[in-house]
Design a protein around this motif. Structure first.
Motif, short mmCIF file in Angstrom:
data_model
loop_
_atom_site.label_atom_id
_atom_site.label_comp_id
_atom_site.label_asym_id
_atom_site.label_seq_id
_atom_site.Cartn_x
_atom_site.Cartn_y
_atom_site.Cartn_z
N ASN A 110 -2.29 9.84 -7.88
CA ASN A 110 -3.41 9.26 -8.61
C ASN A 110 -3.86 8.00 -7.89
OD1 ASN A 110 -1.56 7.09 -9.55
ND2 ASN A 110 -0.72 8.72 -10.85
N MET A 111 -4.97 7.42 -8.37
CA MET A 111 -5.53 6.25 -7.72
C MET A 111 -4.61 5.04 -7.86
SD MET A 111 -8.13 5.59 -5.86
CE MET A 111 -9.03 4.22 -5.16
N GLU A 112 -3.87 4.94 -8.95
CA GLU A 112 -2.97 3.80 -9.15
C GLU A 112 -1.87 3.79 -8.09
OE1 GLU A 112 -4.03 5.82 -11.54
OE2 GLU A 112 -5.39 4.39 -12.51
N ARG A 113 -1.30 4.97 -7.81
CA ARG A 113 -0.25 5.04 -6.78
C ARG A 113 -0.82 4.69 -5.41
NH1 ARG A 113 4.17 8.44 -8.00
NH2 ARG A 113 4.83 8.20 -5.83
N PHE A 114 -2.05 5.13 -5.15
CA PHE A 114 -2.67 4.83 -3.87
C PHE A 114 -2.92 3.33 -3.71
CE2 PHE A 114 -6.49 4.25 -1.24
CZ PHE A 114 -6.04 4.80 -0.06
N GLU A 115 -3.43 2.70 -4.76
CA GLU A 115 -3.69 1.25 -4.71
C GLU A 115 -2.38 0.49 -4.49
OE1 GLU A 115 -6.38 -0.48 -4.77
OE2 GLU A 115 -8.00 0.62 -5.74
N ALA A 116 -1.32 0.91 -5.18
CA ALA A 116 -0.02 0.25 -5.01
C ALA A 116 0.48 0.40 -3.59
CB ALA A 116 0.98 0.82 -6.01
N MET A 117 0.25 1.58 -2.98
CA MET A 117 0.68 1.79 -1.61
C MET A 117 -0.06 0.86 -0.65
SD MET A 117 -0.21 4.72 1.08
CE MET A 117 -1.83 4.06 0.94
N LEU A 118 -1.38 0.68 -0.86
CA LEU A 118 -2.15 -0.22 0.00
C LEU A 118 -1.62 -1.64 -0.09
CD1 LEU A 118 -5.89 0.90 -0.42
CD2 LEU A 118 -4.34 1.34 1.48
N GLN A 119 -1.29 -2.09 -1.30
CA GLN A 119 -0.74 -3.43 -1.45
C GLN A 119 0.59 -3.56 -0.71
OE1 GLN A 119 -0.68 -5.02 -5.44
NE2 GLN A 119 -2.56 -3.94 -5.99
N ASN A 120 1.43 -2.53 -0.81
CA ASN A 120 2.73 -2.57 -0.12
C ASN A 120 2.55 -2.58 1.39
OD1 ASN A 120 4.17 -2.56 -2.52
ND2 ASN A 120 4.32 -0.33 -2.59
N MET A 121 1.58 -1.81 1.89
CA MET A 121 1.34 -1.79 3.34
C MET A 121 0.99 -3.18 3.86
SD MET A 121 -0.86 1.72 3.96
CE MET A 121 -1.19 1.25 5.65
N GLN A 122 0.17 -3.90 3.12
CA GLN A 122 -0.22 -5.23 3.56
C GLN A 122 0.95 -6.20 3.47
OE1 GLN A 122 -3.70 -6.33 1.32
NE2 GLN A 122 -4.90 -4.61 2.08
#
Length: 548
Positions: free
Chosen positions: A532-544
């Motif tokens: 879902n979009m929430e998991r994707f957003e969390a992944m982007l934050q973790n990548m940074q």
């Protein structure tokens, strides 16, 4: 009653009796009666005939015929089948049927119906040893290293290979300092293979991705999966995979001497350079570019395939998206080609680096585009003037600054707007674009010819790709991040986002007077979509956060 009429009456009574009709005076036997009185058939006179029998109705699942049980068990998840085997001996015996496990392997993991064929290239498993590892060694030597796939046990493949390592399938980013990377772990034939995805050789941005196997897992023994390191130039050797935590795993090579070459580090560097850049160091005349290449080799070669990987997802698709989100490869000056992930967040389009460089590491936001700020290009004559383009873009930039000053100080900034990635085009090796649009540079295709408008780079803007599209669909104001070596003094600078078609876009970095062209990565990537979009957003934050 005459004789003829009497015969007709007798004949009618016989018909009534034989059919059990109401005129016969005999009760009709129903199917339920047979169950009540026991097995048997009703005879032609309407009475129960106990000498005839019918198969009894199954009272439980265990009473079904074996062929039906095979069909039922074949649609159950493979994780449920061990519990089914505990029910009774009959179930345990039926679960030895290869059809059940073959279907589970195909439906759950996409294994080829012919497991001896490699999905990635359609080549045989034997050829994989030769073509992917050491082309100079004859194929006969490798045949003894392969298990007998003609008599492969699908149950062992499922229980010992596919199911235990299912958590590592999909896309991953290796922890290689600022450089990052893109690893795709897939089921290939009867292997699980970790393919490192590499961009095309600079500056051929529209060429397909290159792939290098880093590790593989397969069944050398009937009841045990074997992990092998594929790094280096001497063929497969012993390796190990460990799960660090959820969405994270690590690889380890147990025989790093396989990575060494007879000619020492100099020979290793020449081989690496040929694979990474497709040319020799002598063919790269730009001194700064040589320094960057040598720095990357020294940094990345120290890991010896002992790496930690973190899961990444492909961005979800929304109906309002400007184009299909996904992975793109783009030009980054002296750093060559890098991989970015384009995603949409409301009225913002963002490109996040999956591979990075010493200026700004992988995981940072390289482009942030405001889809509410379209830019209308002038005619071709005015497009050639960098001053005219700067006037248009900076006009939007100043307007946004005025709006920001008028907003309350307590307003919440847009998430991710302060993050970014870099391009080192100040010292980029490149030639000035051919602004004359010669006959050799034909306009690129457009997905919507009705909206297409002529496009040409301004004079003085450097582009590593002279063959860029000569028409575009839309342009928007955006910002890109530039920084010094070691991600020092990062700064978001205004620029122009140019949408050419569904598979290509560009960005003009005004301050650097540089142009980056991006082309879509079209490979099919299984097990990579975000839940879902929430998991994707969390992944982007973790990548940074990994590379901050």
């Amino acid at each position: 009653m005459d004789e003829e009429e009497g015969e007709r009456v007798v004949a009618q009574r016989q018909v009534d009796v034989g059919s059990g009709g109401p005129k016969s005076g005999v009760a009709t036997a129903r199917p339920s009666d047979a169950g009540e009185y026991g097995s048997g058939l009703v005879n032609r006179a309407g009475f129960l005939d106990r000498t005839s029998t019918v198969p009894p109705q199954p009272q439980s699942l265990a009473e079904l015929p074996p062929e039906l049980l095979v069909e039922i068990f074949s649609v159950l998840p493979g994780t449920a089948l061990p519990d089914v085997a505990l029910v009774c001996k009959k179930f345990r015996h039926i679960l030895n049927t290869e059809t059940i496990w073959r279907r589970r392997c195909v439906e759950e993991f996409g294994i080829n119906e012919d497991p001896r064929k490699m999905e990635v290239g359609g080549i045989s498993s034997r050829d994989f040893y030769v073509k992917r590892v050491n082309p100079r060694v004859k194929s006969g030597r490798f045949m003894k290293l392969l298990p007998d796939y003609e008599h492969m046990d699908y149950r062992d493949v499922y229980t010992c290979l596919l199911h235990p390592y299912r958590h590592i399938l999909g896309l991953w980013q290796p922890d290689i300092g600022p450089y990052g990377g893109l690893l795709n772990v897939v089921v290939d034939g009867v292997f699980i293979i970790g393919w490192m995805y590499l961009p095309p050789h600079d500056p051929r941005v529209e060429d397909p991705m290159r792939r290098r196997p880093l590790f593989r897992i397969h069944m050398l023994e009937s009841d045990k999966a074997t992990v092998e390191c594929m790094y280096g130039h001497k063929g497969p050797h012993k390796g190990d995979i460990q799960t660090v935590k959820k969405d994270e795993f690590s690889t380890k090579c147990n025989e790093t001497e396989y990575h060494r070459m007879p000619g020492g580090r100099q020979e290793e560097f020449r081989t690496w350079l040929e694979e990474e850049w497709g040319r020799t160091l002598e063919e790269i005349f730009h001194e700064h570019m040589q320094e960057l290449i040598l720095m990357k080799f020294i940094y990345t070669s120290q890991y010896d395939n002992c790496l930690t990987y973190r899961r990444i997802y492909l961005p979800p698709t929304m109906p309002s998206d400007l184009l299909q989100p996904g992975l793109f490869k783009g030009t980054y000056g002296s750093h060559g080609l890098e991989i970015v992930m384009l995603s949409f967040h409301g009225t913002s389009a963002r490109a996040t680096k999956l591979t990075g460089d010493p200026n700004v590491p992988a995981g940072q936001l390289t482009l942030d585009v405001d889809l509410n700020r379209p830019v209308v290009l002038p005619d071709l004559e005015h497009q050639r003037k960098i001053e005219e383009l700067s006037r248009l873009v900076m006009g939007v930039h100043e307007e946004m600054q005025r709006e920001a000053e008028q907003q309350p100080l307590t307003s919440t900034p847009v998430k991710g707007s302060a993050d970014g990635a870099c391009v080192d085009a100040c010292e980029a090796e490149g030639t000035e674009a051919d602004h004359g649009a010669s006959s050799d540079n034909q306009p690129g295709p457009s997905t919507d010819s009705a909206e297409a408008q002529p496009f040409v780079l301004p004079l003085g803007v450097m582009a590593r790709n002279e063959v860029y599209p000569r028409t575009c669909r839309k342009c928007f104001y955006g910002t890109g991040l530039i920084a010094g070596h070691g991600f020092t003094s990062p700064e978001r600078t205004p620029g122009l986002f140019v949408l050419f078609d569904e598979d290509r876009f560009g960005f003009i970095w005004l301050e650097l007077k540089s142009f980056s062209l991006y082309s879509r990565l079209t490979d099919h990537l299984a097990h990579a979509h975000a839940p879902n979009m929430e998991r994707f957003e969390a992944m982007l934050q973790n990548m940074q956060s990994w590379t901050s």
